[in-house]
Design an enzyme around this catalytic site. Structure first.
Site, PDB file in Angstrom:
ATOM      1  N   HIS A 138       0.873  -1.184   0.000  1.00  0.00           N
ATOM      2  CA  HIS A 138       0.000   0.000   0.000  1.00  0.00           C
ATOM      3  C   HIS A 138       0.910   1.235   0.000  1.00  0.00           C
ATOM      4  O   HIS A 138       2.022   1.185   0.528  1.00  0.00           O
ATOM      5  CB  HIS A 138      -0.831  -0.053   1.291  1.00  0.00           C
ATOM      6  CG  HIS A 138      -1.931   0.939   1.396  1.00  0.00           C
ATOM      7  ND1 HIS A 138      -1.707   2.253   1.756  1.00  0.00           N
ATOM      8  CD2 HIS A 138      -3.273   0.820   1.229  1.00  0.00           C
ATOM      9  CE1 HIS A 138      -2.876   2.882   1.804  1.00  0.00           C
ATOM     10  NE2 HIS A 138      -3.847   2.029   1.481  1.00  0.00           N
ATOM     11  N   LYS A 182     -10.823  -0.800  10.331  1.00  0.00           N
ATOM     12  CA  LYS A 182     -10.914  -2.018   9.513  1.00  0.00           C
ATOM     13  C   LYS A 182     -11.248  -3.240  10.376  1.00  0.00           C
ATOM     14  O   LYS A 182     -11.336  -4.350   9.882  1.00  0.00           O
ATOM     15  CB  LYS A 182      -9.608  -2.239   8.756  1.00  0.00           C
ATOM     16  CG  LYS A 182      -9.355  -1.157   7.683  1.00  0.00           C
ATOM     17  CD  LYS A 182      -8.195  -1.524   6.824  1.00  0.00           C
ATOM     18  CE  LYS A 182      -7.606  -0.337   6.102  1.00  0.00           C
ATOM     19  NZ  LYS A 182      -8.330   0.049   4.889  1.00  0.00           N
ATOM     20  N   GLN A 240      -4.978  -5.042   6.986  1.00  0.00           N
ATOM     21  CA  GLN A 240      -6.049  -5.948   6.536  1.00  0.00           C
ATOM     22  C   GLN A 240      -6.118  -7.210   7.383  1.00  0.00           C
ATOM     23  O   GLN A 240      -7.164  -7.842   7.483  1.00  0.00           O
ATOM     24  CB  GLN A 240      -5.818  -6.351   5.068  1.00  0.00           C
ATOM     25  CG  GLN A 240      -5.913  -5.212   4.082  1.00  0.00           C
ATOM     26  CD  GLN A 240      -7.322  -4.633   4.000  1.00  0.00           C
ATOM     27  OE1 GLN A 240      -8.315  -5.307   4.265  1.00  0.00           O
ATOM     28  NE2 GLN A 240      -7.402  -3.361   3.638  1.00  0.00           N
ATOM     29  N   ASP A 270       2.749  -4.633   8.216  1.00  0.00           N
ATOM     30  CA  ASP A 270       1.537  -3.849   8.005  1.00  0.00           C
ATOM     31  C   ASP A 270       0.350  -4.804   8.125  1.00  0.00           C
ATOM     32  O   ASP A 270       0.060  -5.571   7.204  1.00  0.00           O
ATOM     33  CB  ASP A 270       1.610  -3.200   6.612  1.00  0.00           C
ATOM     34  CG  ASP A 270       0.289  -2.568   6.199  1.00  0.00           C
ATOM     35  OD1 ASP A 270      -0.703  -2.703   6.934  1.00  0.00           O
ATOM     36  OD2 ASP A 270       0.254  -1.945   5.117  1.00  0.00           O
ATOM     37  N   CYS A 286      -4.671   2.338  -3.711  1.00  0.00           N
ATOM     38  CA  CYS A 286      -3.420   2.835  -3.094  1.00  0.00           C
ATOM     39  C   CYS A 286      -2.252   1.866  -3.322  1.00  0.00           C
ATOM     40  O   CYS A 286      -1.381   1.743  -2.456  1.00  0.00           O
ATOM     41  CB  CYS A 286      -3.585   3.121  -1.605  1.00  0.00           C
ATOM     42  SG  CYS A 286      -4.750   4.432  -1.268  1.00  0.00           S
TER      43      CYS A 286
HETATM   44  N1  PLP Z   1      -1.996  -0.875   4.562  1.00  0.00           N
HETATM   45  C1  PLP Z   1      -2.955  -1.598   3.991  1.00  0.00           C
HETATM   46  C2  PLP Z   1      -2.657  -2.983   3.527  1.00  0.00           C
HETATM   47  C3  PLP Z   1      -4.226  -1.066   3.822  1.00  0.00           C
HETATM   48  O1  PLP Z   1      -5.192  -1.785   3.239  1.00  0.00           O
HETATM   49  C4  PLP Z   1      -4.483   0.253   4.272  1.00  0.00           C
HETATM   50  C5  PLP Z   1      -5.797   0.882   4.054  1.00  0.00           C
HETATM   51  O2  PLP Z   1      -6.509   0.532   3.152  1.00  0.00           O
HETATM   52  C6  PLP Z   1      -3.450   0.953   4.892  1.00  0.00           C
HETATM   53  C7  PLP Z   1      -2.221   0.359   5.014  1.00  0.00           C
HETATM   54  C8  PLP Z   1      -3.666   2.325   5.428  1.00  0.00           C
HETATM   55  O3  PLP Z   1      -4.588   2.291   6.454  1.00  0.00           O
HETATM   56  P1  PLP Z   1      -5.206   3.648   7.047  1.00  0.00           P
HETATM   57  O4  PLP Z   1      -5.768   4.391   5.856  1.00  0.00           O
HETATM   58  O5  PLP Z   1      -6.264   3.191   7.984  1.00  0.00           O
HETATM   59  O6  PLP Z   1      -4.100   4.381   7.685  1.00  0.00           O
END
Ligand code: PLP
Length: 409
Positions: free
Chosen positions: A126, A229, A206, A203, A367
């Site tokens: 991401h 999430k 998900q 990370d 993203c």
């Molecule tokens: N990493 C992953 C794999 C994600 O799916 C997301 C959000 O969709 C993020 C990071 C970023 O999360 P946040 O927007 O809640 O900071």
């Protein structure tokens, strides 16, 4: 110890008020759970109850409301700590979300990263697990390297083993890809990184809501996720860190709460976790994430996973029958996320038409622009499932996609 009876999923949908509405005259079918999950009444009520009864600023207050707000805030930290099996609740830092957690690490590590050190990420990250490292590289002269993937959307683990070396200072990998649904072999990735003393960052944006996370078993240095999430509110997230590394790195924001003593000449920082929580925190958000963890803990998580995967398998089987559809992300180990493209039709057009049928999916690059470049596509249509979805909704999705293709082809 008496085993706690876990709830089954029947009627779980009733606990989510937002799902009971019409969109464009049709029942809402919410399949955008990878972007954000909906909130059960228990979470909404916990936040409401906090503001109606217990709100005040936290820490150091002597009056009753402040004590209650502090207890609520810190008891949520305890719940998060147990949720990921952290050895100590003080290793849980509340942030705004996964993005904020990664920025905190990347912003705080500057003193541990030197010119020509290497930082490894994967091709499926991401943007929030790419851009903060690019910025850290700019500041320090470190080099960002990308672990490749195959067409199925799986990390090339042999290539990764070849890339790791004594120059590798940090490896940051997504646990579960938001675009592909791939569940990465993070145990192996962490083990290899550790054999070179590299810092490991996972990370879990998900993964946290769908997989059991045990940070002690994983032995990663950092694990991050977002409240919104996992059925919790927006604006609250988690950074788990190993105690020694959290003590080694500097805070990246400064002000109230994060200090022990301030004079005009110098400041000493507070202990963990407060050293990383400058300013008044998102107390209601913490209460909300605590309630979302209670909600998740009340469910049989294996059953949740099996149920979500049954929806995934049903939808995937039916999508694969549609000739002009190409599935993006075919890892053998994956979660209930399906990305696909339709030959000759832009994903946004599919998304717009099926919204007319009340169906919410995400379309675009999710993203993960470099991943889209890898597949040579502008974006995908992504359907992501949660425990409150059902098989009738899968059929509505398929019917709506067939209709969209008929209209747009
Ligand atoms: N990493 C992953 C794999 C994600 O799916 C997301 C959000 O969709 C993020 C990071 C970023 O999360 P946040 O927007 O809640 O900071």
């Amino acid at each position: 110890m008496k085993a706690i009876q876990k709830r089954k999923l029947e009627n779980i949908r009733e606990e989510f008020p937002i799902l009971h509405q019409k969109i464009n005259g049709e029942d809402l079918v919410y399949l955008d759970n990878a972007a954000s999950t909906q909130k059960p009444k228990a979470v909404i009520n916990a936040i409401k109850n906090y503001y109606e009864n217990d709100h005040s600023n936290v820490h150091r207050g002597v009056h009753s409301l402040s004590v209650r707000a502090t207890e609520a805030y810190e008891s949520s930290r305890e719940k998060v700590s147990e949720f990921v099996n952290s050895p100590d609740k003080d290793q849980i830092i509340f942030t705004k979300g996964t993005t904020d957690s990664i920025n905190l690490i990347a912003g705080s590590l500057t003193n541990l990263i030197e010119k020509n050190d290497e930082i490894l990420i994967t091709a499926m990250e991401h943007h929030s697990n790419i851009v903060p490292w690019q910025e850290l590289c700019k500041r320090t002269g470190a080099i960002l390297k990308v672990i490749p993937i195959n067409d199925n959307g799986e990390i090339l683990i042999d290539k990764y083993r070849d890339m790791v070396s004594n120059k590798t200072k940090l490896v940051s990998v997504v646990h579960l890809s938001n675009t592909l649904g791939t569940i990465n072999p993070i145990e192996e990735i962490i083990d290899t990184a550790k054999s070179y003393n590299a810092i490991t960052v996972i990370d879990g944006a998900q993964a946290a809501g769908h997989l059991l996370v045990d940070v002690q078993k994983l032995d990663c240095d950092f694990y991050l996720f977002s409240g919104h999430k996992i059925f919790g509110p927006t604006g609250i997230g988690v950074l788990y860190g190993k105690e020694d590394i959290l003590n080694q790195i500097d805070p990246y924001q400064f002000g109230g709460e994060m200090i022990l003593k301030v004079t005009f000449d110098e400041t000493t920082y507070n202990d963990l976790p407060h050293k990383f929580e400058a300013g008044t925190p998102n107390i209601a958000g913490a209460v909300g994430i605590g309630a979302s963890i209670d909600f998740i803990n009340s469910l049989d998580r294996d059953l949740c996973h099996q149920y979500e995967m049954s929806l995934h398998d049903d939808a995937l089987g039916k999508l694969e029958q549609i000739e002009c559809i190409r599935i993006i992300g075919k890892s053998s180990i994956k979660s209930a996320i399906i990305s696909f493209v339709v030959d000759g039709i832009h994903p946004h057009d599919i998304g717009t038409i099926i919204n007319q049928k009340g169906i919410a999916v995400r379309t675009g690059h999710h993203c993960t622009m470099p991943l889209m470049d890898f597949y040579g596509i502008p974006g995908t249509v992504r359907a992501s499932f949660s425990i409150y979805n059902n098989h009738a909704e899968v059929d509505k999705l398929i019917d709506a996609i067939n209709l969209a293709i008929k209209m747009l082809k």
